[in-house]
Scaffold this motif. Structure first.
Motif, PDB file in Angstrom:
ATOM      1  N   GLY A 189     -20.313   2.945 -41.658  1.00  0.00           N
ATOM      2  CA  GLY A 189     -20.277   2.239 -40.390  1.00  0.00           C
ATOM      3  C   GLY A 189     -20.895   3.021 -39.247  1.00  0.00           C
ATOM      4  O   GLY A 189     -21.361   4.155 -39.408  1.00  0.00           O
ATOM      5  N   THR A 190     -20.896   2.394 -38.073  1.00  0.00           N
ATOM      6  CA  THR A 190     -21.466   2.976 -36.858  1.00  0.00           C
ATOM      7  C   THR A 190     -20.351   3.187 -35.844  1.00  0.00           C
ATOM      8  O   THR A 190     -19.518   2.303 -35.632  1.00  0.00           O
ATOM      9  CB  THR A 190     -22.544   2.055 -36.276  1.00  0.00           C
ATOM     10  N   TYR A 191     -20.345   4.386 -35.205  1.00  0.00           N
ATOM     11  CA  TYR A 191     -19.247   4.772 -34.329  1.00  0.00           C
ATOM     12  C   TYR A 191     -19.791   5.405 -33.057  1.00  0.00           C
ATOM     13  O   TYR A 191     -20.822   6.079 -33.074  1.00  0.00           O
ATOM     14  CB  TYR A 191     -18.313   5.752 -35.039  1.00  0.00           C
ATOM     15  N   SER A 192     -19.034   5.200 -31.973  1.00  0.00           N
ATOM     16  CA  SER A 192     -19.348   5.873 -30.715  1.00  0.00           C
ATOM     17  C   SER A 192     -18.405   7.055 -30.566  1.00  0.00           C
ATOM     18  O   SER A 192     -17.200   6.943 -30.818  1.00  0.00           O
ATOM     19  CB  SER A 192     -19.166   4.919 -29.530  1.00  0.00           C
ATOM     20  N   ALA A 193     -18.943   8.205 -30.174  1.00  0.00           N
ATOM     21  CA  ALA A 193     -18.112   9.397 -30.092  1.00  0.00           C
ATOM     22  C   ALA A 193     -18.687  10.395 -29.114  1.00  0.00           C
ATOM     23  O   ALA A 193     -19.881  10.375 -28.799  1.00  0.00           O
ATOM     24  CB  ALA A 193     -17.992  10.043 -31.469  1.00  0.00           C
TER      25      ALA A 193
ATOM     26  N   LEU B 169     -23.652  12.380 -44.352  1.00  0.00           N
ATOM     27  CA  LEU B 169     -24.886  12.274 -43.591  1.00  0.00           C
ATOM     28  C   LEU B 169     -24.603  11.496 -42.305  1.00  0.00           C
ATOM     29  O   LEU B 169     -24.012  10.417 -42.344  1.00  0.00           O
ATOM     30  CB  LEU B 169     -25.954  11.547 -44.405  1.00  0.00           C
ATOM     31  N   VAL B 170     -25.003  12.070 -41.159  1.00  0.00           N
ATOM     32  CA  VAL B 170     -24.785  11.427 -39.860  1.00  0.00           C
ATOM     33  C   VAL B 170     -26.137  11.232 -39.185  1.00  0.00           C
ATOM     34  O   VAL B 170     -26.902  12.180 -39.019  1.00  0.00           O
ATOM     35  CB  VAL B 170     -23.866  12.275 -38.960  1.00  0.00           C
TER      36      VAL B 170
ATOM     37  N   PHE C 243     -23.341   6.806 -33.680  1.00  0.00           N
ATOM     38  CA  PHE C 243     -23.699   7.482 -34.933  1.00  0.00           C
ATOM     39  C   PHE C 243     -23.415   6.580 -36.122  1.00  0.00           C
ATOM     40  O   PHE C 243     -22.380   5.923 -36.185  1.00  0.00           O
ATOM     41  CB  PHE C 243     -22.908   8.783 -35.095  1.00  0.00           C
ATOM     42  N   ARG C 244     -24.352   6.572 -37.038  1.00  0.00           N
ATOM     43  CA  ARG C 244     -24.176   5.860 -38.294  1.00  0.00           C
ATOM     44  C   ARG C 244     -23.896   6.899 -39.378  1.00  0.00           C
ATOM     45  O   ARG C 244     -24.621   7.893 -39.488  1.00  0.00           O
ATOM     46  CB  ARG C 244     -25.413   5.048 -38.634  1.00  0.00           C
ATOM     47  N   VAL C 245     -22.847   6.666 -40.149  1.00  0.00           N
ATOM     48  CA  VAL C 245     -22.344   7.691 -41.072  1.00  0.00           C
ATOM     49  C   VAL C 245     -22.433   7.183 -42.511  1.00  0.00           C
ATOM     50  O   VAL C 245     -22.079   6.030 -42.801  1.00  0.00           O
ATOM     51  CB  VAL C 245     -20.884   8.058 -40.729  1.00  0.00           C
ATOM     52  N   PHE C 246     -22.889   8.077 -43.408  1.00  0.00           N
ATOM     53  CA  PHE C 246     -23.010   7.755 -44.831  1.00  0.00           C
ATOM     54  C   PHE C 246     -22.318   8.831 -45.663  1.00  0.00           C
ATOM     55  O   PHE C 246     -22.373  10.019 -45.338  1.00  0.00           O
ATOM     56  CB  PHE C 246     -24.481   7.687 -45.255  1.00  0.00           C
TER      57      PHE C 246
END
Length: 300
Positions: free
Chosen positions: A43-47, A12-13, A29-32
């Motif tokens: 965690g949370t990532y920039s992309a 899930l994003v 984006f926060r990813v599960f």
């Protein structure tokens, strides 16, 4: 929510911030991981390349195992564990069967890493794009147009087939061994011959006989038809290439007198088609009877 079940990986994003549109867009984006009973926050990532729609978030995250993931982040990629620990950072990472691979086209080299720890497992002094041929057991790569096979430790290996094509099916034998149906391309014909092999791509023996697929596999034949349904009857060839059948102990069920066989692999019938002298016969495996009078030659 911009991506869910991305690439059928139960990921899930959720976008917390997006700037721009299309290929030039960037976001946070926060990813599960939602595969288990509760969601794991990765965690949370920039992309870049968010592609806000459908299952396009598979370009952002790729599952390597139940405890590690690849994130495609702008100029580089990251391998992280399920607790968010960064394990590896390298360009153009992709996952194959528990390994994580980075190919450097400019240097002409390939690094293969352990997908759980991020440690280097193998280095190649050439560009190699691996894929799984038999999951977890055999890997394949084309290098300068040449097909190569590698075992589970990525050592180059040989097999009984000159030019293996694809793995079509597998089935567990009574002794627990896995049997695989693999196509071998016939040079200059555009067609294939099908073999029954083990996880090392070696032909499987039952007693002194070799498990065998029909000579001509049609769309009506099941890929696992080397075994008669769920019964203890297996189609094999002898040293002279004659077809017959044996049970798991190697005792003969059908004598070795035939050019080919055809069996849908279904339970509930004891009849199998056998070919002899260019003609097809019905054979009763239960009665172990001889074939009756041949009918006109036909394609079953």
């Amino acid at each position: 929510i911009v991506g869910i079940d991305a690439n059928y990986q139960d990921i899930l994003v959720i976008a917390t911030d997006i700037e721009g549109e299309g290929h030039s867009a960037k976001g946070t984006f926060r990813v599960f991981d939602i595969a288990g009973d509760s969601a794991i926050d990765l965690g949370t990532y920039s992309a870049s390349y968010p592609y806000t729609g459908s299952a396009a978030m598979s370009s952002l995250v790729e599952r390597v195992s139940d405890a590690s993931y690849i994130f495609n982040l702008n100029e580089t990629d990251m391998l992280i564990s399920s607790d968010g620990t960064g394990l590896l950072e390298a360009p153009d990472l992709y996952a194959v069967g528990g390994y994580v691979i980075s190919v450097d086209e400019e240097e002409g080299s390939t690094d293969v890493f352990n997908g759980l720890t991020g440690t280097l497992a193998k280095h190649f002094d050439e560009s190699i794009y691996l894929h799984e041929f038999i999951p977890g057991r055999v890997y394949r790569a084309y290098v300068d147009g040449e097909s190569r096979l590698y075992d589970s430790r990525l050592n180059e290996m040989t097999c009984d087939l000159e030019d293996p094509g694809y793995t079509y099916a597998f089935r567990q034998l009574p002794d627990g061994e896995m049997a695989y149906v693999v196509a071998e391309w016939l040079e200059g014909t555009g067609s294939a011959r099908y073999h029954v092999v083990d996880a090392s791509l070696r032909h499987i023996q039952i007693g002194k006989y070799t498990l065998a697929m029909p000579t001509s596999v049609s769309e009506y034949a099941q890929w696992s038809s080397f075994q008669r349904g769920s019964s203890d009857v297996f189609y094999v060839v002898d040293d002279e290439g004659n077809y017959g059948a044996v049970d798991s102990s190697g005792s003969i069920v059908i004598p070795f007198e035939y050019e080919d066989y055809f069996d849908m692999g279904k339970d509930g019938t004891d009849l199998v088609l056998l070919k002899k002298g260019g003609k097809w016969f019905f054979y009763d495996t239960d009665a172990s009877s001889e074939p009756g009078e041949p009918s006109e030659p036909s394609d079953p």
